[in-house]
Scaffold this active site. Sequence first.
Site, mmCIF file in Angstrom:
data_model
loop_
_atom_site.group_PDB
_atom_site.id
_atom_site.type_symbol
_atom_site.label_atom_id
_atom_site.label_comp_id
_atom_site.label_asym_id
_atom_site.label_seq_id
_atom_site.Cartn_x
_atom_site.Cartn_y
_atom_site.Cartn_z
ATOM 1 C CG ASN A 81 63.787 -3.218 37.242
ATOM 2 O OD1 ASN A 81 62.709 -4.188 37.041
ATOM 3 N ND2 ASN A 81 63.964 -3.130 38.558
ATOM 4 C CE1 TYR A 120 53.375 -0.560 36.719
ATOM 5 C CE2 TYR A 120 51.873 -2.330 35.502
ATOM 6 C CZ TYR A 120 53.197 -1.919 36.124
ATOM 7 O OH TYR A 120 54.063 -2.917 36.223
ATOM 8 C CE LYS A 153 55.759 -0.881 33.775
ATOM 9 N NZ LYS A 153 57.245 -0.835 33.937
#
Length: 252
Positions: free
Chosen positions: A88, A157, A161
């Site tokens: 996470n 970012y 991902k």
Amino acid sequence: MNFKNKKILITGASRGIGKATAQAFAEKGAQVGLNFRSNIEEAKKTLAELYGKGHQLFQKDISSKANCQALVEEFVNHYGKLDVLVNNAGISIFHEIDTVDFDHWTYAFEEIFKTNLFAAANLCYWGAQAMMKSGGGRIVNVSSRGAFRGEPTKPAYGASKAALNAMSQSLAKKLAPHHIYVGVVAPGFTETEMAAATLTPAERENLLRESPFKRMAKPEEVAHAILFLASDGAEYSSGAIIDVNGASYLRS
């Protein structure tokens, strides 16, 4: 979903989505290892709030690959096995290509990938080694809708991902014969302490307009999807990416 006596390792677990996920697992009977980097007071507070007994803090900066190995080894030494790994932890740095200098641009890519992708990859490696020895397990990686819709103010970012998604699906194929199942949860913007502290009123309004629900995701809603992918009976969902963005971004 019953996780009685399951051993769960969650990174970035002291607050936000990580905290909500730890609470959800604990309420279902699991013993939870909470990884955090530096905020020990917040981590201790989260630990104290967890239902049940046998939970443990593991302070490690997972941007270091040596710490990734050490984290999994310490967890397994403490609990005897690793049933579920939840990657996470993540960071985000603004770096708009038309406003920043090259040093900041490269710094943002290096730092974001170090935590969002490389740490997750390293933990998947060591977590899988532990799970193969014990007969199987679950890995759930937390991605973002930014992997699909683009992140113009923080492209590293979004790129990190997207890479996390691809890696997770590759591992889902490779690890299935070892009874290790890999899934991804891709939240939209989530109502966390960080969001409350960093969003301007105008930014908040824009985010609320994106979803027909007219609100952000709750951390508990993201945790619900994580628990589903980690649960017995979800094996055939290995490789799936579950969107939790309130229909703010729909992909075909």
